[in-house]
Design a protein around this motif. Structure first.
Motif, short mmCIF file in Angstrom:
data_model
loop_
_atom_site.label_atom_id
_atom_site.label_comp_id
_atom_site.label_asym_id
_atom_site.label_seq_id
_atom_site.Cartn_x
_atom_site.Cartn_y
_atom_site.Cartn_z
N UNK A 166 0.85 -1.19 0.00
CA UNK A 166 0.00 0.00 0.00
C UNK A 166 0.88 1.24 0.00
N UNK A 167 0.65 2.12 -0.96
CA UNK A 167 1.38 3.38 -1.05
C UNK A 167 0.53 4.48 -0.42
N UNK A 168 0.99 5.02 0.71
CA UNK A 168 0.24 6.05 1.42
C UNK A 168 0.34 7.39 0.70
N UNK A 169 -0.68 8.23 0.91
CA UNK A 169 -0.72 9.54 0.24
C UNK A 169 0.49 10.39 0.58
N UNK A 170 0.95 10.36 1.83
CA UNK A 170 2.08 11.21 2.22
C UNK A 170 3.39 10.77 1.58
N UNK A 171 3.43 9.57 1.03
CA UNK A 171 4.66 9.09 0.37
C UNK A 171 4.65 9.32 -1.13
N UNK A 172 3.56 9.88 -1.65
CA UNK A 172 3.48 10.15 -3.09
C UNK A 172 4.15 11.49 -3.40
N UNK A 173 4.89 11.53 -4.51
CA UNK A 173 5.55 12.75 -4.95
C UNK A 173 4.84 13.29 -6.19
N UNK A 174 4.72 14.60 -6.26
CA UNK A 174 4.04 15.24 -7.38
C UNK A 174 5.06 15.61 -8.46
N UNK A 175 4.76 15.18 -9.70
CA UNK A 175 5.61 15.49 -10.86
C UNK A 175 7.06 15.06 -10.65
N UNK A 176 7.23 14.00 -9.94
CA UNK A 176 8.55 13.40 -9.74
C UNK A 176 8.34 11.91 -9.52
N UNK A 177 9.38 11.15 -9.70
CA UNK A 177 9.25 9.70 -9.54
C UNK A 177 8.98 9.33 -8.09
N UNK A 178 7.97 8.51 -7.88
CA UNK A 178 7.69 7.92 -6.57
C UNK A 178 8.17 6.48 -6.60
N UNK A 179 9.20 6.18 -5.83
CA UNK A 179 9.75 4.83 -5.78
C UNK A 179 9.02 4.05 -4.69
N UNK A 180 8.39 2.95 -5.08
CA UNK A 180 7.59 2.13 -4.17
C UNK A 180 8.39 0.87 -3.81
N UNK A 181 8.90 0.76 -2.58
CA UNK A 181 9.66 -0.44 -2.20
C UNK A 181 8.74 -1.66 -2.12
N UNK A 182 9.27 -2.81 -2.51
CA UNK A 182 8.56 -4.08 -2.43
C UNK A 182 9.44 -5.08 -1.70
N UNK A 183 8.80 -6.12 -1.15
CA UNK A 183 9.61 -7.25 -0.73
C UNK A 183 10.24 -7.82 -1.99
N UNK A 184 11.55 -8.12 -1.98
CA UNK A 184 12.17 -8.65 -3.19
C UNK A 184 11.34 -9.78 -3.80
N UNK A 185 11.04 -9.63 -5.08
CA UNK A 185 10.13 -10.54 -5.78
C UNK A 185 10.85 -11.09 -6.99
N UNK A 186 10.86 -12.41 -7.12
CA UNK A 186 11.59 -13.04 -8.22
C UNK A 186 10.75 -13.01 -9.50
N UNK A 187 11.37 -12.57 -10.59
CA UNK A 187 10.74 -12.54 -11.91
C UNK A 187 11.50 -13.49 -12.83
N UNK A 188 10.76 -14.38 -13.49
CA UNK A 188 11.36 -15.41 -14.34
C UNK A 188 11.46 -14.93 -15.77
#
Length: 752
Positions: free
Chosen positions: A473-495
């Motif tokens: 869940x990305x909270x409103x206070x962590x969103x950036x306007x007109x800039x990149x918002x980096x959303x951390x995830x638990x490391x997830x394996x992609x095949x």
């Protein structure tokens, strides 16, 4: 300027001072060219054009050589080939340049010859010292398919002119000898940065992908479906082996599951695990955990342990060109079903003698998925026809069972989110661990969070919310306007080779950036209308950036908490959520004495060696891979069962019901790892239904020793005084020491 002349008040003039003043400036500029621009011989300018049928014109230019700059002057240089044209074929003429220095601009000047009388006389002297870029032509031999003439090393080729009998045919500038400008470098850097943001980041991992492809190709030499069908037919033949044609019924038990074992019988004291084996005399269970939480070699996020890494951008969908309102689409409720990391099971110990019945996992008659669950866990096979996604290895003293898919749906969690939803798919080109995603919000509502998820894509190209592998869940206070918002995830394996989707769900009026559809050709932008995904939008894609885990080293050793069992450990049974990408490995080592031993090194088995059974075993995990991809270990979903076997086992089968009464029963059992010096085995029938309290000893026993592996196959003949229609088989095995055990590989029985 490196040096300069110091002039003082009322000092007399010395002409050499003025010359040295220029020499200092010239030397400094030469050093700038030599050190900062190029120490090679290059040219600028000198544009060659065809000015007449047989004539060319060379524009003014400069020649850079060994830090010096030579100029051709301010006027164009021309050359007429009228007398040098070929007769019938073609010629190649090279326009060359070389540098020279000369004194020019000779003029008469008055020179003082008598200081007292001020008498002077004129002299003609050069006033300019010039570095001249000379131009000339080197013409090759005539031929139908001519080659360029050989040019001495002191000359720089500027252009090649092809001559025909009618005049100048074509002109080719030699770009390799041209000095690139800073502006040209800037343009190339911009192109490289654009490439780096897209395909360049993925190319970095090609070495890992090539190794993975090689390993996958080696594994695919035998088709498992074909092997399964073959073993099914062999199983039928084997179960009938030695059974007389007059038999009224027969049965075979390979002890791969508990379906024919009555483990709750009071006489039962056995472990059914690819054979009848000695149960544990003492045992203990614990979860895997790291010995030092501050270990610099490890990174742990929500229980997932990886080697230490840094976050690196891997894929960007393109350059922002517009925006889209997420709230413009339909509001719905979505059930996100998150899969979990599939498990690996490793069993290690002298009791894990390879049993011939393990091949029957391939027949499909037995549920191989059960091997990955602990006692008491409940699971459901929803698609039994597709329950083949596991592989196994059986060698002396170590068994390894691996579920082939990185994430499975045997254990899931469901999350319901409500709002409008958009998604962007992409084709995954390399195996990697996804650590974060970046999105760009162009307008933000005053409040309202966003649900971010990574899901697998269905076979028909739509995001599959039932196969979610990461969410946050990305909270409103962590969103950036007109800039990149980096959303951390638990490391997830992609095949590699699979398609995934980034799914954004929100009930707020947020706007996100998009890119032109032609920039990101490997993905599709989706939105939800009336509770279902509409057809993909071909004109735009979501702006996103994917961040991968870039590991610090290609090998990492992480110390875990030691294993303990009072009285000593002779067997280890480890189950953990594990992802081992192709081209990588995850192994475990135990410490005996002062030396570490890898569990897969079967030639150095150490448990109980020398008569000493260790009550405490230091343990560590060894990760092997590359900086691009490494294995992952889920500590939360892990357990280690340590034990030492008992010195006897008793096994009771479920009730065998015959179609007709019989007084002649035959039981055949195969004892593998059997040594008559240490081992004994016996078999009895249990009759007297319904309690089966009567134990009947065999009338005769015969033994056959398999010449291939030394296994003992015993036939027990039971001649009963009264006919029975129901019976059970009681098998007993004994050993004089729990460091030397054996097992029952299979059991066959039939009635005459």
């Amino acid at each position: 300027m490196e040096n300069k002349i110091i002039f003082h008040a009322n000092i007399d003039d010395d002409p050499t001072d003025f010359t040295r003043l220029q020499d200092f400036a010239e030397a400094s500029l030469d050093h700038v060219v030599l050190d900062g621009i190029s120490d090679l011989t290059k040219y600028t300018g000198f544009g060659v054009t065809k000015s007449a049928v047989t004539q060319i014109s060379v524009a003014p230019g400069r020649l850079y050589s060994a830090g010096k700059v030579y100029s051709s002057g301010s006027t164009a240089w021309s050359k007429d080939f009228i007398t040098q044209l070929p007769v019938a074929g073609k010629k190649i003429a090279c326009i060359v340049s070389w540098g020279s220095e000369s004194d020019t601009d000779v003029r008469p000047r008055q020179f003082l010859i008598n200081a007292e009388t001020r008498q002077a006389e004129p002299q003609a002297v050069p006033l300019v010292h010039a570095r001249v870029a000379n131009l000339n032509v080197v013409i090759g031999n005539e031929a139908p398919d001519p080659v360029a003439p050989l040019v001495d090393v002191g000359y720089t080729v500027i252009a090649q002119v092809v001559l025909t009998p009618t005049g100048v045919d074509t002109i080719k500038m030699i770009e390799d000898n041209k000095l690139p400008s800073v502006q040209r470098h800037e343009e190339r850097i911009i192109d490289l940065e654009t490439f780096e943001e897209t395909a360049g980041l993925q190319i970095k991992t090609l070495s890992t992908d090539i190794a993975a492809l090689k390993q996958a190709a080696n594994r695919g030499e035998v088709d498992q479906a074909t092997m399964g069908r073959t073993l099914t037919r062999l199983a039928v033949l084997e179960s009938k082996n030695g059974v007389l044609y007059t038999a009224i019924d027969s049965s075979a038990n390979f002890f791969l599951d508990h379906s024919k074992s009555k483990l709750d019988d009071p006489l039962s004291h056995a472990k059914v695990e690819e054979g009848i084996r000695m149960p544990a005399a003492a045992e203990g269970v614990s979860a895997l955990s790291i010995f030092n939480p501050l270990d610099p070699n490890a990174t742990i996020k929500n229980g997932l342990m990886l080697p230490s890494y840094t976050r690196e951008a891997w894929l960007q969908s393109g350059s922002i060109s517009g925006e889209v309102q997420v709230a413009a689409y339909s509001v719905s409720s979505f059930d996100m079903v998150q899969k979990t990391i599939a498990r690996q099971r490793i069993r290690y110990g002298n009791e894990f003698i390879v049993c011939t019945n393990s091949l029957w996992w391939q027949t499909g008659q037995f549920d191989g998925v059960s091997r990955f669950f602990r006692a008491g866990e409940i699971y459901e096979v929803l698609n039994p026809g597709e329950a083949w996604g596991h592989s196994w290895m059986r060698v002396r003293q170590i068994w390894i069972d691996t579920y082939d898919e990185a994430y499975w749906d045997k254990i899931t969690t469901t999350t319901t989110v409500t709002g409008t939803q958009i998604a962007e798919t992409w084709l995954q080109g390399q195996n990697m661990w996804l650590d974060a995603v970046g999105v760009c919000f162009t307008r933000l509502a005053a409040s309202g969070s966003a649900h971010i998820a990574i899901v697998e894509v269905s076979d028909y190209g739509l995001p599959n919310l039932k196969q979610c592998i990461a969410q946050t869940t990305l909270l409103r206070e962590n969103m950036k306007l007109n800039a990149e918002t980096v959303v951390p995830l638990q490391p997830t394996y992609l095949s590699a080779g699979k398609r995934y989707a980034l799914v954004i769900t929100t009930a707020a009026d947020h706007w996100v950036a998009v890119v032109p559809g032609q920039q990101f050709t490997q993905g599709t932008f989706f939105y939800v209308l009336d509770g279902a995904y509409a057809q993909g939008d071909a004109f735009k894609d979501l702006w996103m950036r994917l961040y991968r885990c870039k590991f610090n080293t290609a090998r990492a050793v992480i110390t875990l908490n030691p294993l303990q069992l009072p009285g000593g450990i002779l067997a280890i049974d480890l189950i953990a959520g594990t992802i081992i990408p192709d081209g990588t490995s995850l192994t475990y080592e135990i410490q005996v004495g002062s030396q570490w031993f890898n569990l897969i090194d079967v030639d150095k088995y150490m448990l109980g060696q020398g008569g000493t059974i260790p009550p405490l075993l230091p343990l560590r995990a060894v990760y092997m891979g590359s900086v691009d991809c490494m294995p992952g270990l889920n500590l939360i979903d892990s357990s280690v069962h340590v034990s030492r076997p008992d010195v006897y086992a008793q096994h009771v089968t479920t009730t065998r019901t015959l179609p007709a009464p019989s007084t002649q029963i035959r039981v055949i059992e195969r004892y593998e790892g059997f040594d008559p010096i240490y081992h004994t085995a016996s078999c009895k029938l249990l009759t007297g239904a319904p309690g089966f309290g009567t134990q009947v000893s065999p009338s005769s026993v015969s033994t056959f020793i398999d010449p291939n592996d030394g296994a003992y196959e015993r036939t027990y003949v039971f001649n009963l005084g009264a006919a029975v229609t129901q019976y059970r088989v009681l098998t007993r095995t004994d050993t004089s020491t729990n460091q030397r055990v054996f097992h029952v590989g299979w059991q066959k029985d039939y009635a005459l």
